[in-house]
Enzyme design. Structure first.
Site, PDB file in Angstrom:
ATOM      1  N   LEU A  64      46.624  37.282  40.037  1.00  0.00           N
ATOM      2  CA  LEU A  64      47.527  36.668  40.364  1.00  0.00           C
ATOM      3  C   LEU A  64      47.908  35.632  41.479  1.00  0.00           C
ATOM      4  O   LEU A  64      49.296  35.253  41.435  1.00  0.00           O
ATOM      5  CB  LEU A  64      48.957  37.976  40.342  1.00  0.00           C
ATOM      6  CG  LEU A  64      48.665  39.199  39.167  1.00  0.00           C
ATOM      7  CD1 LEU A  64      49.817  39.966  39.600  1.00  0.00           C
ATOM      8  CD2 LEU A  64      48.495  38.642  37.743  1.00  0.00           C
ATOM      9  N   ARG A  65      47.023  35.794  42.861  1.00  0.00           N
ATOM     10  CA  ARG A  65      47.231  34.331  43.279  1.00  0.00           C
ATOM     11  C   ARG A  65      48.660  34.322  44.341  1.00  0.00           C
ATOM     12  O   ARG A  65      48.308  33.638  45.306  1.00  0.00           O
ATOM     13  CB  ARG A  65      47.095  33.411  43.025  1.00  0.00           C
ATOM     14  CG  ARG A  65      46.205  33.452  41.783  1.00  0.00           C
ATOM     15  CD  ARG A  65      44.399  32.653  42.812  1.00  0.00           C
ATOM     16  NE  ARG A  65      43.252  32.522  42.068  1.00  0.00           N
ATOM     17  CZ  ARG A  65      42.028  32.574  42.812  1.00  0.00           C
ATOM     18  NH1 ARG A  65      41.771  33.568  43.542  1.00  0.00           N
ATOM     19  NH2 ARG A  65      41.294  32.098  42.278  1.00  0.00           N
ATOM     20  N   ASP A 306      39.082  39.722  34.731  1.00  0.00           N
ATOM     21  CA  ASP A 306      38.545  38.795  35.685  1.00  0.00           C
ATOM     22  C   ASP A 306      38.983  37.971  35.427  1.00  0.00           C
ATOM     23  O   ASP A 306      38.477  36.723  36.436  1.00  0.00           O
ATOM     24  CB  ASP A 306      37.327  39.293  36.225  1.00  0.00           C
ATOM     25  CG  ASP A 306      36.391  38.586  37.441  1.00  0.00           C
ATOM     26  OD1 ASP A 306      37.571  38.981  38.152  1.00  0.00           O
ATOM     27  OD2 ASP A 306      35.407  38.147  37.168  1.00  0.00           O
TER      28      ASP A 306
END
Lengths: 425, 318
Positions: A64-65, A306
């Site tokens: 999700l950064r 991924d």
């Protein structure tokens, strides 16, 4: 809210249920299938004629950064991407900046995700402090904060002792450990599968032994510690053979593959297309065939997206300098359907890998159409065709090797805990 | 997934020269023939041709190589082009300018042709994908991947001395793993119909599955050189010499350095080639490098004609 989903084709992969029936939801849970319970009054009716009503997808790896890489993606954008892809539960790896190694960070992430009120987020905690591979994190505290498992992601352990201690400590509490088998010395800066294609392209290779040597070590340590280990993103035929053997011996292990590796091989890199730069690398046809076989015989427990959003600048570079990864949340379902069609697999069986089996690995209540279960649902049109246009993806990451490809299967409606979180006409 | 070959235009002609792999033999032969016309011409002391008058050739060297850059510069000038040399080191990237920023800036200066040397395999492909449709890109060496003009000048040299490719045995010796030159040579030789291409070197310097490229692998130099018509030595980079891949330059020279003794296993009329710059006493003995069978200096001369030919042909293809 009381919801009736009418005329849908209900598929519950866990039980093999596959029939057209109505489904009834109250208080965020599935309360009946088939006939409405007595005294049920419909507040919202959803016409699911022609749609498949399946459990919401469970994705074992979506980056999700947040925190730290908001220029690549934000929780908002990626949670929208998740529900647009029918994903209602997802696990996020701890390789954020800072890494998820402190309870406060995990609580913040859970809190932010809850506020957005979309997919359920299950953080994977860092196995070692700052993911440096040296000192243990406060796993029990992290677990209380919401971590469901612990991982070192792609970062090496200082040595095997650090790996051993991590496994022992996690096993003390029965926490699962998620490991990516990757011998960093053997990877040696490689960027593509070490084989004919990399040789032709002059790209430095990542040999299969980089996976199998690490896997051998990890399996011996699983045996020694009894730790429950989930192997992430196995990429090679030889690696899968080792996992198959380990399962035969009764070791407490499971594994997943990325959806990309079911469809692509190193040949698809073409003329240095950085969108095919993935970790682990795309391997040979033989490895892809082995992945498909291992999905059928149960060696591979689950398929994940991924999901790894990368900005344009990270991909507009020579192959080796480009940032690896592909966006995936919105492609997990259609690519799984594509695999099912190519493998001649009944839909319920294929969907297991992205619903009930994935939920079992994650050890959460999800992925089932069960009376009493949370109404996390994905309603999709299995016949709808669409073309992957990166700009139209909700994810901030537009990086996909499947750009321009034709997909079949489109999510129409996603519900989480009985609430509509995504809907298109 | 179908990938249109990025170096050919819609007529199947060369738009860019990025790699030898996949090029049909007639295109290679066309370049060699064109080069031949330039070689005979420079004998007549005609130094300048008006083929690229008013065109700008930008030599973009992201990796230093004075030799290669100079031969491209001479070739472009003999065709009357305006030549701009740019050595782009890490400083521009450290300023945050990307490779493609650099290219677009230079395009704005009306470049007609980019000659690109880059340390990363595939960089010229990325550039070719993003330049304007009328701009040509020539790969002057990318990473370990390709060095097509070097391979073409080597083919020119072989044709000059041996005339016919169809009855030759060619051995390429040394660091195959890291060599873009070797990869391009292998493709050129097999495309032009050489029936037997050998690669010789220790296992640490041999790429995985290299035999799939159509070569025979030898680890013993005397066996590998037996009855060959052409011996191509490769440069061993300094950083390969100490430890990880090879124990020492001395041991490498003992087993894989070309000496007169080892050369005696080849055919008596075998020629010896080297792309330069040579490490005397590492991959080649001076007695061989300066000996009767060496064609290393003529290679350099032919290199200019071959690069002229490539530029002239590209400029003629729209």
């Amino acid at each position: 809210m009381n919801i009736e989903i009418k005329n849908g084709r209900l598929i519950d992969p866990a039980t093999g249920l596959d029939r057209v029936a109505d489904l009834f939801i109250a208080n965020g849970r599935i309360i009946a299938i088939g006939a409405a319970p007595e005294d049920f009054y419909v507040e919202q009716a959803i016409d699911a004629t022609g749609l498949i009503v399946a459990p919401g997808l469970v994705d074992l790896s979506a980056r999700l950064r947040e925190p730290g890489f908001e220029y690549k993606a934000t929780l908002e954008s990626e949670m929208q991407a998740a529900v647009a892809g029918g994903v209602t539960s997802l696990a996020c790896p701890p390789d954020t900046d800072p890494p998820l190694d402190e309870p406060g960070l995990v609580e913040m992430l859970k809190h932010r995700a809850r506020q957005l009120n979309q997919a359920n987020v299950y953080p994977i905690g860092a196995l070692t402090q700052q993911l440096q591979g040296k000192r243990l994190t406060e796993m029990a505290e992290l677990h209380d904060a919401g971590c469901v498992a612990f991982s070192q992601v792609d970062i090496p352990f200082e040595n095997n002792l650090a790996l051993l201690r991590s496994l022992q400590y996690a096993a003390t509490f029965g926490f699962p450990v998620w490991l990516r088998p990757r011998d960093h010395g053997l990877v040696a800066g490689g960027v593509a599968h070490d084989g004919e294609v990399a040789t032709r392209m002059g790209l430095s290779g990542i040999p299969v032994i980089a996976e199998t040597v690490a896997l051998a070590t990890m399996l011996l340590l699983v045996k020694a510690t009894g730790a429950r280990v989930h192997f992430c993103r196995i990429s090679s035929a030889s690696g899968l053979e080792m996992v198959r053997d380990a399962k035969r011996q009764g070791l407490p292990v499971s594994c997943d593959v990325s959806i990309n590796h079911i469809h692509l091989t190193d040949l698809d890199i073409g003329y240095f297309d950085a969108h095919y730069h993935l970790v682990p690398p795309l391997r040979s046809h033989r490895d892809r065939d082995a992945i498909r076989a291992a999905l059928l015989d149960g060696t591979i427990d689950a398929i994940c997206s991924d999901h790894t959003p990368v900005d344009d600048d990270g991909k507009l570079l020579p192959f080796a300098e480009s940032e690896p990864g592909a966006t995936g949340l919105e492609l997990l379902l259609p690519l799984t359907l594509k695999w099912a069609e190519e493998a001649g697999l009944p839909l319920p069986q294929a969907l297991q890998k992205i619903t009930s089996d994935a939920a079992r690995v994650l050890n959460v209540v999800a992925g089932k159409l069960e009376i009493g279960a949370p109404a996390d649902l994905c309603l999709f049109d299995p016949a709808a065709e669409w073309r992957v246009e990166p700009k139209q993806l909700k994810s901030q990451g537009k990086n996909t090797p499947f750009a321009g490809m034709q997909m079949r299967g489109k999510v129409r409606h996603t519900l989480v805990n009985g609430q509509s979180v995504y809907q298109i006409g | 997934m179908a990938h249109h070959h990025p170096q050919l235009n819609q007529h199947g002609e060369l738009q860019h020269l990025l790699t030898i792999e996949g090029l049909p033999a007639p295109i290679l032969t066309q370049i060699l023939d064109k080069a031949e016309s330039f070689v005979s011409m420079s004998d007549h002391d005609v130094k300048k041709l008006p083929i690229l008058t008013g065109k700008s050739v930008f030599n973009l060297f992201f990796e230093n190589s004075t030799r290669t850059r100079t031969t491209f510069e001479i070739a472009a000038k003999r065709l009357s082009a305006d030549v701009v040399n740019l050595n782009i080191n890490a400083s521009s990237t450290s300023k945050g300018e990307t490779l493609l920023d650099t290219i677009h800036n230079l395009e704005a200066m009306h470049a007609d042709m980019f000659v690109v040397r880059h340390a990363e395999s595939g960089a010229p492909f990325l550039i070719a994908r993003h330049v304007a449709p009328d701009v040509h890109v020539i790969n002057a060496g990318d990473g370990r991947h390709a060095h097509p003009t070097q391979a073409l000048l080597d083919m020119y040299t072989i044709r000059h001395y041996k005339q016919d490719f169809s009855n030759l045995r060619v051995a390429i010796v040394g660091d195959i793993l890291h060599s873009r030159v070797a990869r391009s040579q292998i493709h050129a030789l097999t495309t032009l119909g050489v029936p037997e291409v050998r690669v010789i070197g220790p296992k640490t310097l041999m790429p995985t599955s290299v035999e799939k490229l159509g070569v025979h692998v030898y680890h013993d130099m005397n066996q590998g050189l037996k009855d060959v018509d052409v011996v191509i030595m490769l440069r061993l980079q300094n950083e390969r010499m100490n430890g990880a891949l090879l124990p020492s330059a001395q041991e490498f020279f003992k087993y894989y350095g070309l000496t007169l003794d080892k050369l005696a296993h080849a055919k008596p009329d075998a020629i010896v080639m080297h792309p330069g710059p040579m490490n005397r006493g590492v991959e080649i003995d001076s007695a061989v490098a300066d000996g009767a069978q060496s064609v290393i200096l003529p290679q350099v001369t032919f290199g200019i004609a071959v690069r002229m030919a490539v530029m002239a042909i590209l400029a003629g293809n729209r």
